[in-house]
Design a protein around this motif. Structure first.
Motif, PDB file in Angstrom:
ATOM      1  N   HIS A  23       0.847  -1.188   0.000  1.00 36.58           N
ATOM      2  CA  HIS A  23       0.000   0.000   0.000  1.00 36.58           C
ATOM      3  C   HIS A  23       0.882   1.238   0.000  1.00 36.58           C
ATOM      4  O   HIS A  23       1.780   1.369   0.844  1.00 36.58           O
ATOM      5  CB  HIS A  23      -0.887  -0.023   1.239  1.00 36.58           C
ATOM      6  CG  HIS A  23      -1.950   1.012   1.211  1.00 36.58           C
ATOM      7  ND1 HIS A  23      -1.706   2.307   1.554  1.00 36.58           N
ATOM      8  CD2 HIS A  23      -3.253   0.955   0.868  1.00 36.58           C
ATOM      9  CE1 HIS A  23      -2.828   3.003   1.419  1.00 36.58           C
ATOM     10  NE2 HIS A  23      -3.776   2.205   1.011  1.00 36.58           N
ATOM     11  N   VAL A  29       0.613   4.491   0.645  1.00 36.13           N
ATOM     12  CA  VAL A  29       0.707   5.457   1.746  1.00 36.13           C
ATOM     13  C   VAL A  29       1.431   4.834   2.933  1.00 36.13           C
ATOM     14  O   VAL A  29       2.299   5.461   3.552  1.00 36.13           O
ATOM     15  CB  VAL A  29      -0.698   5.939   2.157  1.00 36.13           C
ATOM     16  CG1 VAL A  29      -0.610   6.885   3.324  1.00 36.13           C
ATOM     17  CG2 VAL A  29      -1.370   6.625   1.000  1.00 36.13           C
ATOM     18  N   ARG A  30       1.104   3.569   3.232  1.00 38.14           N
ATOM     19  CA  ARG A  30       1.809   2.898   4.326  1.00 38.14           C
ATOM     20  C   ARG A  30       3.300   2.816   4.025  1.00 38.14           C
ATOM     21  O   ARG A  30       4.144   3.003   4.902  1.00 38.14           O
ATOM     22  CB  ARG A  30       1.269   1.493   4.515  1.00 38.14           C
ATOM     23  CG  ARG A  30       0.045   1.479   5.393  1.00 38.14           C
ATOM     24  CD  ARG A  30      -0.454   0.088   5.547  1.00 38.14           C
ATOM     25  NE  ARG A  30      -1.845   0.030   5.144  1.00 38.14           N
ATOM     26  CZ  ARG A  30      -2.564  -1.080   5.169  1.00 38.14           C
ATOM     27  NH1 ARG A  30      -2.006  -2.218   5.528  1.00 38.14           N
ATOM     28  NH2 ARG A  30      -3.814  -1.062   4.815  1.00 38.14           N
ATOM     29  N   ILE A  84       4.860   5.992   4.860  1.00 38.14           N
ATOM     30  CA  ILE A  84       4.994   6.187   6.301  1.00 38.14           C
ATOM     31  C   ILE A  84       6.186   5.403   6.834  1.00 38.14           C
ATOM     32  O   ILE A  84       6.956   5.895   7.671  1.00 38.14           O
ATOM     33  CB  ILE A  84       3.715   5.746   7.025  1.00 38.14           C
ATOM     34  CG1 ILE A  84       2.523   6.561   6.534  1.00 38.14           C
ATOM     35  CG2 ILE A  84       3.859   5.911   8.528  1.00 38.14           C
ATOM     36  CD1 ILE A  84       2.735   8.025   6.612  1.00 38.14           C
ATOM     37  N   LEU A 123       9.156   7.269   6.063  1.00 34.91           N
ATOM     38  CA  LEU A 123       9.287   8.378   7.018  1.00 34.91           C
ATOM     39  C   LEU A 123       9.990   7.914   8.283  1.00 34.91           C
ATOM     40  O   LEU A 123      10.924   8.554   8.774  1.00 34.91           O
ATOM     41  CB  LEU A 123       7.893   8.919   7.340  1.00 34.91           C
ATOM     42  CG  LEU A 123       7.730   9.761   8.600  1.00 34.91           C
ATOM     43  CD1 LEU A 123       8.348  11.107   8.393  1.00 34.91           C
ATOM     44  CD2 LEU A 123       6.266   9.917   8.947  1.00 34.91           C
ATOM     45  N   PHE A 150      15.452  17.924   8.259  1.00 35.16           N
ATOM     46  CA  PHE A 150      14.985  19.060   7.483  1.00 35.16           C
ATOM     47  C   PHE A 150      14.793  18.682   6.025  1.00 35.16           C
ATOM     48  O   PHE A 150      13.742  18.905   5.430  1.00 35.16           O
ATOM     49  CB  PHE A 150      16.039  20.158   7.609  1.00 35.16           C
ATOM     50  CG  PHE A 150      15.486  21.533   7.573  1.00 35.16           C
ATOM     51  CD1 PHE A 150      14.296  21.837   8.216  1.00 35.16           C
ATOM     52  CD2 PHE A 150      16.153  22.540   6.924  1.00 35.16           C
ATOM     53  CE1 PHE A 150      13.786  23.107   8.203  1.00 35.16           C
ATOM     54  CE2 PHE A 150      15.654  23.823   6.910  1.00 35.16           C
ATOM     55  CZ  PHE A 150      14.474  24.110   7.548  1.00 35.16           C
ATOM     56  N   TYR A 161      15.277  15.484   4.302  1.00 34.85           N
ATOM     57  CA  TYR A 161      14.627  14.240   3.885  1.00 34.85           C
ATOM     58  C   TYR A 161      13.262  14.086   4.526  1.00 34.85           C
ATOM     59  O   TYR A 161      12.246  13.998   3.836  1.00 34.85           O
ATOM     60  CB  TYR A 161      15.517  13.044   4.207  1.00 34.85           C
ATOM     61  CG  TYR A 161      16.702  13.012   3.300  1.00 34.85           C
ATOM     62  CD1 TYR A 161      16.573  12.518   2.005  1.00 34.85           C
ATOM     63  CD2 TYR A 161      17.919  13.511   3.696  1.00 34.85           C
ATOM     64  CE1 TYR A 161      17.637  12.518   1.143  1.00 34.85           C
ATOM     65  CE2 TYR A 161      18.986  13.519   2.839  1.00 34.85           C
ATOM     66  CZ  TYR A 161      18.846  13.018   1.572  1.00 34.85           C
ATOM     67  OH  TYR A 161      19.892  13.028   0.725  1.00 34.85           O
ATOM     68  N   VAL A 162      13.238  14.078   5.866  1.00 35.15           N
ATOM     69  CA  VAL A 162      11.964  13.811   6.544  1.00 35.15           C
ATOM     70  C   VAL A 162      10.997  14.953   6.296  1.00 35.15           C
ATOM     71  O   VAL A 162       9.831  14.758   5.955  1.00 35.15           O
ATOM     72  CB  VAL A 162      12.195  13.601   8.051  1.00 35.15           C
ATOM     73  CG1 VAL A 162      10.931  13.139   8.701  1.00 35.15           C
ATOM     74  CG2 VAL A 162      13.295  12.595   8.269  1.00 35.15           C
ATOM     75  N   GLY A 163      11.471  16.184   6.457  1.00 37.68           N
ATOM     76  CA  GLY A 163      10.576  17.318   6.329  1.00 37.68           C
ATOM     77  C   GLY A 163      10.211  17.636   4.899  1.00 37.68           C
ATOM     78  O   GLY A 163       9.053  17.785   4.560  1.00 37.68           O
ATOM     79  N   LEU A 180       9.484  14.023   2.065  1.00 33.92           N
ATOM     80  CA  LEU A 180       8.350  13.163   2.357  1.00 33.92           C
ATOM     81  C   LEU A 180       7.028  13.890   2.355  1.00 33.92           C
ATOM     82  O   LEU A 180       5.991  13.301   2.047  1.00 33.92           O
ATOM     83  CB  LEU A 180       8.568  12.459   3.684  1.00 33.92           C
ATOM     84  CG  LEU A 180       9.060  11.052   3.399  1.00 33.92           C
ATOM     85  CD1 LEU A 180       9.698  10.453   4.585  1.00 33.92           C
ATOM     86  CD2 LEU A 180       7.907  10.203   2.924  1.00 33.92           C
ATOM     87  N   VAL A 181       7.068  15.191   2.664  1.00 31.82           N
ATOM     88  CA  VAL A 181       5.826  15.947   2.509  1.00 31.82           C
ATOM     89  C   VAL A 181       5.381  15.866   1.063  1.00 31.82           C
ATOM     90  O   VAL A 181       4.205  15.628   0.759  1.00 31.82           O
ATOM     91  CB  VAL A 181       6.045  17.405   2.954  1.00 31.82           C
ATOM     92  CG1 VAL A 181       4.867  18.248   2.521  1.00 31.82           C
ATOM     93  CG2 VAL A 181       6.178  17.486   4.445  1.00 31.82           C
ATOM     94  N   ILE A 226       3.979  12.325   0.299  1.00 29.92           N
ATOM     95  CA  ILE A 226       2.612  12.103   0.775  1.00 29.92           C
ATOM     96  C   ILE A 226       1.629  12.946  -0.027  1.00 29.92           C
ATOM     97  O   ILE A 226       0.534  12.504  -0.363  1.00 29.92           O
ATOM     98  CB  ILE A 226       2.519  12.421   2.275  1.00 29.92           C
ATOM     99  CG1 ILE A 226       3.297  11.362   3.039  1.00 29.92           C
ATOM    100  CG2 ILE A 226       1.090  12.452   2.744  1.00 29.92           C
ATOM    101  CD1 ILE A 226       3.161  11.441   4.504  1.00 29.92           C
ATOM    102  N   PHE A 227       2.059  14.146  -0.359  1.00 33.41           N
ATOM    103  CA  PHE A 227       1.217  15.023  -1.150  1.00 33.41           C
ATOM    104  C   PHE A 227       0.884  14.360  -2.492  1.00 33.41           C
ATOM    105  O   PHE A 227      -0.280  14.289  -2.901  1.00 33.41           O
ATOM    106  CB  PHE A 227       2.001  16.314  -1.389  1.00 33.41           C
ATOM    107  CG  PHE A 227       1.139  17.511  -1.508  1.00 33.41           C
ATOM    108  CD1 PHE A 227      -0.104  17.560  -0.909  1.00 33.41           C
ATOM    109  CD2 PHE A 227       1.581  18.614  -2.210  1.00 33.41           C
ATOM    110  CE1 PHE A 227      -0.881  18.679  -1.019  1.00 33.41           C
ATOM    111  CE2 PHE A 227       0.811  19.738  -2.316  1.00 33.41           C
ATOM    112  CZ  PHE A 227      -0.426  19.775  -1.719  1.00 33.41           C
ATOM    113  N   MET A 231      -1.442  11.324  -2.066  1.00 30.94           N
ATOM    114  CA  MET A 231      -2.859  11.594  -1.846  1.00 30.94           C
ATOM    115  C   MET A 231      -3.549  11.940  -3.145  1.00 30.94           C
ATOM    116  O   MET A 231      -4.739  11.660  -3.320  1.00 30.94           O
ATOM    117  CB  MET A 231      -2.995  12.755  -0.886  1.00 30.94           C
ATOM    118  CG  MET A 231      -2.648  12.350   0.490  1.00 30.94           C
ATOM    119  SD  MET A 231      -3.676  13.221   1.607  1.00 30.94           S
ATOM    120  CE  MET A 231      -2.520  13.877   2.683  1.00 30.94           C
ATOM    121  N   LEU A 232      -2.821  12.563  -4.047  1.00 30.67           N
ATOM    122  CA  LEU A 232      -3.456  12.946  -5.301  1.00 30.67           C
ATOM    123  C   LEU A 232      -3.526  11.774  -6.270  1.00 30.67           C
ATOM    124  O   LEU A 232      -4.343  11.772  -7.186  1.00 30.67           O
ATOM    125  CB  LEU A 232      -2.689  14.106  -5.932  1.00 30.67           C
ATOM    126  CG  LEU A 232      -2.674  15.357  -5.080  1.00 30.67           C
ATOM    127  CD1 LEU A 232      -1.851  16.438  -5.733  1.00 30.67           C
ATOM    128  CD2 LEU A 232      -4.081  15.867  -4.849  1.00 30.67           C
TER     129      LEU A 232
END
Lengths: 371, 217
Positions: B27, B29-30, B33, B36, B60, B62-64, B67-68, B71-72, B75-76
């Motif tokens: 999956h 999204v998982r 995560i 992340l 700052f 990689y994670v910030g 990954l934003v 995920i963005f 979702m689309l």
């Protein structure tokens, strides 16, 4: 193992939770005052025990997990909200850090971290995950809309936030929060960075409000439009944790603003740099928290004064307003630093940038309308 | 074993577990995560080793940052064919080969490194002796006087052959001064190319309108 640090961490976490409970009380009182109501006034004198009653209610409420949610992420999201904001607090000094015996009186969890500001921004940027995951895991259209909005908002406002603080960093030449604070205190009230960075402060304030989802930037929640946004499906303690995160963030931002721009615990005649009369440390702590409380009060008054932005206005403000202004601000600081000019030049510089650019923008847009 | 060691093991094992989960989760999204958690765990390892700057940068960048966006995008695109990721046999084979090669490289460099040159503790007792951000930046730009003991880290040209006999660090020759500058520049240009490519792909595709000559006012 350092027992002092562990004790301090436990103390700070407890203190933040009590503080957040009473900030919510204060917010309700301020709201009532603005709207000519009484606010909470039933539990205890002036409703002072209302936060305790609320906290107990949250704790003892049934832990409902709706059937249609993604279970793991649904529970993870509020935890991230609390963890990130609490971690960011670890490097913020909440009292004087130049006390004679730091073993006995320590007012920072992780002292002398050279990258303090960078750490705060790095951790705070993770806060957006709580909203995105909460919105996505809720499996609800309103929640998803709220979290998508918030992702765009928080990513956009991180840029002016970091750029506005860069002015301070370049001016003082340090990322270390304690160093930034002590430099200002050493120079007296003329050393407060608000005199040199008024524009930077305004930009920081606006971006920080957006980062902590406070009005006028509370599009992720937007009760009137989204039924609560990302936390629609949350109840009980999980709901409370989102708010614990939000109010901890507000506290961190207020302390940060005081430390970066208003001289931290320094105040003329009362708490000077070399003040060492008995009880000076206590007075310094009191000064710092008084200043921070005033900032929190302003943030709360703003919430009940300004209407929420529309989404396109929000993006327009960040990308066409705040980012160019903060770049110009940074440029002026760099010029002053490079040619070793007097930092006082930055005050008129800020005023000129702040007045000239919107006027220019207006003139330009009018010209476009005419054409 | 100190508390730091135990924490290091715990965080390291959890990071490794999350990394495995990234690969086996289908999956999308998982999967993001788990990625992340892997990246955040790596940042935690950096912090445990006393590398504050590297840890914060990892969070700052990689994670910030990355990954934003992940995920963005997820979702689309989290509908239909993109929701379940299934790797074919060929993809598995290539991935396993590349993974084993990388693992072999790391294992070899670990085996052949001269660990006796490493100081007893990664952290000096005096915090002022630690490598600060300024030194890191100067080392990045090729100032060899500030480079740490870097045979292990693989910094090109910081230990000569003559130094190995004495076992002491010496000033490396000035000729090799630009240690990290070239890779740094290559990465910058690479990022620029990615940005331009993204802007090109995401541009609004409009029909070409023939602009009529404007009549004078």
């Amino acid at each position: 193992m350092d027992w002092l640090t562990i004790g301090l961490i436990i103390f700070v976490i407890s203190w933040l939770q009590i503080l957040c409970a009473y900030l919510i009380y204060l917010e309700r009182k301020v709201a009532a005052w603005v709207q000519d109501r009484k606010g909470p006034n039933r539990v205890g004198p002036w409703g002072l025990f209302q936060p305790i009653a609320d906290g107990l209610k949250f704790l003892f409420k049934e832990q409902v997990v709706p059937a249609h949610v993604h279970r793991f992420l649904y529970i993870l999201a509020p935890s991230i909200a609390v963890i990130t904001t609490m971690l960011a607090f670890a490097v913020v000094p909440f009292g004087p850090t130049d006390v004679p015996d730091p073993r006995q009186k320590r007012f920072i969890i992780a002292p002398n971290l050279d990258i303090g500001l960078l750490f705060i921004f790095a951790i705070a940027s993770l806060n957006v995950y709580s909203i995105i995951l909460g919105g996505w895991a809720s499996n609800n259209k309103y929640s998803l809309l709220g979290s998508l909005r918030s992702a765009a908002q928080i990513i956009s406002y991180e840029i002016p936030l970091a750029l506005s603080v860069l002015g301070v960093i370049v001016l003082v030449g340090s990322l270390n929060l304690e160093h930034l604070l002590n430099e200002q205190a050493r120079l007296g009230i003329g050393g407060w960075l608000i005199w040199y960075q008024p524009l930077g402060w305004l930009l920081f304030f606006a971006s920080a409000l957006a980062e902590s989802n406070r009005l006028p930037f509370d599009l992720p929640e937007a009760e009137q439009e989204l039924v609560g946004g990302y936390h629609t499906e949350y109840s009980g303690m999980k709901f409370a944790m989102f708010f614990l995160g939000e109010y901890t963030h507000v506290t961190t931002v207020s302390l940060l603003m005081v430390i970066l721009y208003f001289g931290g615990w320094h105040f003329p005649f009362v708490a000077e740099f070399n003040a060492n009369y008995p009880g000076a440390t206590g007075v310094k702590v009191l000064v710092l928290w008084t200043k921070a409380s005033l900032v929190i009060l302003v943030i709360m008054l703003l919430r009940w004064t300004l209407p929420r932005f529309r989404f396109d206005q929000l993006m327009h403000l960040a990308w066409m307003g705040l980012v160019p202004l903060s770049l110009l601000n940074l440029l002026s600081v760099m010029i002053v630093r490079h040619w070793s000019l007097s930092p006082w030049l930055l005050l008129p510089c800020s005023v000129i940038i702040l007045t000239a650019i919107p006027l220019l923008h207006r003139w330009k847009s009018r010209q476009l309308d005419w054409a | 074993m100190s508390v730091g060691d135990i924490l290091f093991w715990i965080v390291g094992l959890m990071t490794a577990l999350c990394a495995v989960m990234v690969v086996v989760t289908q999956h999308i999204v998982r999967c993001a995560i788990w990625l992340l958690f892997t990246l955040a765990g790596t940042a935690g390892l950096f912090f445990l080793l006393g590398l504050d700057f590297l840890g914060a940068t990892q969070l700052f960048v990689y994670v910030g940052g990355t990954l934003v966006l992940v995920i963005f995008g997820v979702m689309l695109t989290a509908t239909g064919p993109f929701l379940q990721l299934r790797a074919g046999a060929g993809e598995w084979a290539i991935a396993i080969i590349v993974g084993l090669l990388l693992y072999g490289l790391i294992a070899l460099s670990w085996l052949f490194a001269d660990w006796s040159k490493l100081p007893e503790s990664a952290l000096p007792d005096d915090p002022r002796q630690m490598y600060h951000t300024e030194q890191l930046g100067r080392a990045l730009l090729g100032d060899t006087s500030v480079q740490p003991a870097s045979e292990l880290a693989g910094v090109p040209g910081s230990l000569g052959a003559a130094d190995k006999a004495s076992g002491k660090l010496q000033e490396p020759p000035k000729r090799q001064a630009s240690a990290f500058l070239l890779p740094f520049e290559i990465v910058s240009v690479h990022l620029l190319v990615v940005l331009i490519g993204a802007a090109y792909l995401a541009r609004a595709k409009r029909k070409r309108v023939v602009v009529a000559p404007r009549e004078s006012l």
